[in-house]
Design a protein around this motif. Structure first.
Motif, mmCIF file in Angstrom:
data_model
loop_
_atom_site.group_PDB
_atom_site.id
_atom_site.type_symbol
_atom_site.label_atom_id
_atom_site.label_comp_id
_atom_site.label_asym_id
_atom_site.label_seq_id
_atom_site.Cartn_x
_atom_site.Cartn_y
_atom_site.Cartn_z
ATOM 1 N N GLY A 158 0.804 -1.219 0.000
ATOM 2 C CA GLY A 158 0.000 0.000 0.000
ATOM 3 C C GLY A 158 0.834 1.264 0.000
ATOM 4 O O GLY A 158 2.007 1.270 0.400
ATOM 5 N N SER A 159 0.224 2.344 -0.424
ATOM 6 C CA SER A 159 0.886 3.648 -0.529
ATOM 7 C C SER A 159 1.578 4.050 0.763
ATOM 8 O O SER A 159 1.058 3.823 1.851
ATOM 9 C CB SER A 159 -0.130 4.725 -0.890
ATOM 10 N N SER A 161 4.076 2.912 2.300
ATOM 11 C CA SER A 161 4.554 1.856 3.196
ATOM 12 C C SER A 161 6.074 1.753 3.149
ATOM 13 O O SER A 161 6.712 2.145 2.178
ATOM 14 C CB SER A 161 3.940 0.512 2.809
ATOM 15 N N VAL A 162 6.635 1.185 4.207
ATOM 16 C CA VAL A 162 8.066 0.946 4.315
ATOM 17 C C VAL A 162 8.258 -0.553 4.506
ATOM 18 O O VAL A 162 7.826 -1.116 5.508
ATOM 19 C CB VAL A 162 8.681 1.727 5.497
ATOM 20 N N VAL A 163 8.888 -1.196 3.517
ATOM 21 C CA VAL A 163 9.064 -2.646 3.548
ATOM 22 C C VAL A 163 10.444 -2.953 4.126
ATOM 23 O O VAL A 163 11.458 -2.617 3.524
ATOM 24 C CB VAL A 163 8.918 -3.262 2.145
ATOM 25 N N THR A 164 10.462 -3.616 5.291
ATOM 26 C CA THR A 164 11.717 -3.946 5.966
ATOM 27 C C THR A 164 11.921 -5.447 6.113
ATOM 28 O O THR A 164 12.999 -5.885 6.489
ATOM 29 C CB THR A 164 11.785 -3.299 7.357
ATOM 30 N N LYS A 165 10.873 -6.231 5.848
ATOM 31 C CA LYS A 165 10.940 -7.687 5.969
ATOM 32 C C LYS A 165 10.185 -8.328 4.820
ATOM 33 O O LYS A 165 9.361 -7.691 4.168
ATOM 34 C CB LYS A 165 10.322 -8.139 7.294
ATOM 35 N N TYR A 171 -0.970 -11.242 -0.193
ATOM 36 C CA TYR A 171 -1.503 -10.367 0.854
ATOM 37 C C TYR A 171 -1.360 -8.905 0.477
ATOM 38 O O TYR A 171 -0.412 -8.511 -0.208
ATOM 39 C CB TYR A 171 -0.782 -10.607 2.185
ATOM 40 N N ILE A 172 -2.297 -8.104 0.962
ATOM 41 C CA ILE A 172 -2.195 -6.651 0.887
ATOM 42 C C ILE A 172 -1.494 -6.222 2.164
ATOM 43 O O ILE A 172 -1.947 -6.540 3.267
ATOM 44 C CB ILE A 172 -3.597 -6.008 0.765
ATOM 45 N N CYS A 173 -0.367 -5.525 1.999
ATOM 46 C CA CYS A 173 0.474 -5.158 3.137
ATOM 47 C C CYS A 173 0.615 -3.642 3.183
ATOM 48 O O CYS A 173 0.822 -3.003 2.158
ATOM 49 C CB CYS A 173 1.841 -5.808 3.006
ATOM 50 N N VAL A 174 0.499 -3.083 4.371
ATOM 51 C CA VAL A 174 0.573 -1.629 4.530
ATOM 52 C C VAL A 174 1.308 -1.276 5.812
ATOM 53 O O VAL A 174 1.414 -2.093 6.719
ATOM 54 C CB VAL A 174 -0.830 -0.972 4.555
ATOM 55 N N LYS A 179 3.041 -4.519 7.019
ATOM 56 C CA LYS A 179 2.582 -5.798 7.579
ATOM 57 C C LYS A 179 1.350 -6.250 6.799
ATOM 58 O O LYS A 179 0.588 -5.420 6.292
ATOM 59 C CB LYS A 179 2.217 -5.635 9.049
ATOM 60 N N PRO A 180 1.126 -7.566 6.746
ATOM 61 C CA PRO A 180 -0.060 -8.077 6.047
ATOM 62 C C PRO A 180 -1.339 -7.553 6.700
ATOM 63 O O PRO A 180 -1.501 -7.638 7.920
ATOM 64 C CB PRO A 180 0.054 -9.594 6.203
ATOM 65 N N LEU A 181 -2.223 -6.996 5.880
ATOM 66 C CA LEU A 181 -3.493 -6.477 6.371
ATOM 67 C C LEU A 181 -4.612 -7.470 6.098
ATOM 68 O O LEU A 181 -5.394 -7.805 6.979
ATOM 69 C CB LEU A 181 -3.789 -5.134 5.698
ATOM 70 N N LYS A 182 -4.676 -7.923 4.844
ATOM 71 C CA LYS A 182 -5.700 -8.901 4.485
ATOM 72 C C LYS A 182 -5.277 -9.631 3.226
ATOM 73 O O LYS A 182 -4.412 -9.169 2.482
ATOM 74 C CB LYS A 182 -7.064 -8.249 4.302
#
Length: 187
Positions: A158-159, A161-165, A171-174, A179-182
């Motif tokens: 998602g807009s 967002s900061v991906v560190t892992k 999954y939709i992650c934000v 982190k996984p949201l749904k």
């Protein structure tokens, strides 16, 4: 807060010791070609930009669209699968390998960073780790992707967002950190 006499980093003695895999002259030639023959091209000339990136060592599949404002630091460290979109102001900071699968979409204003500095060493050395983005991922606008992560198949980031892992498949992650949201449901 009171400062003590501890030295945390010494930039005077910093030395970039990672191999760029090409000579300084080759890198400068690429930067000039990028400035003159990529950044100045009209939006629709995707195949021309892909052609030039391939000339400089990028492995790029069929049907790939790369915006003229995108920045590929070292194309020889980049692999892009088929039918991908690389949007406006996407920066692939490819000090290490960036591997992108098929049908991956990058929106705009995205920074993909394969390098950083070791903050636990006084000489502040540059460190690097590859990034893997698997098939059918979508990275929305204003996202930062840190070194060493894998975005698994079908991930949506998602807009802002900061991906560190690593992010799980489908999954939709934000968020910060993302982190996984749904679960992603397609029809």
């Amino acid at each position: 807060m009171e400062s003590n006499n501890i030295t945390y980093q010494d930039l005077k003695n910093y030395k970039y010791d990672l191999k760029r895999e090409r000579s300084v002259y080759f890198i400068q030639l690429y930067k000039i070609i990028d400035l003159l023959l990529i950044k100045t091209t009209p939006k629709f000339l995707h195949s021309w930009r892909v052609f030039i990136y391939r000339m400089f060592g990028a492995s790029i599949g069929e049907g790939v669209k790369i915006s003229a404002s995108a920045k590929l630091l070292y194309p020889w460290n980049i692999t892009i699968g088929n039918h991908c979109w690389i949007g406006d102001n996407v920066e692939l900071y490819s000090v290490d390998k960036i591997i992108i699968g098929n049908n991956v979409a990058f929106a705009h204003n995205i920074f993909v960073a394969t390098a950083a500095h070791d903050v636990n060493k006084i000489l502040f050395p540059t460190i690097k780790k590859r990034i893997v983005i698997k098939d059918e991922a979508w990275i929305s606008s204003n996202v930062f992707i840190n070194m060493g992560v894998t975005l698994n198949k079908g991930v949506v980031v998602g807009s802002a967002s900061v991906v560190t892992k690593d992010l799980p498949e489908g999954y939709i992650c934000v968020g910060n950190p993302a982190k996984p949201l749904k679960e992603r449901k397609t029809k």
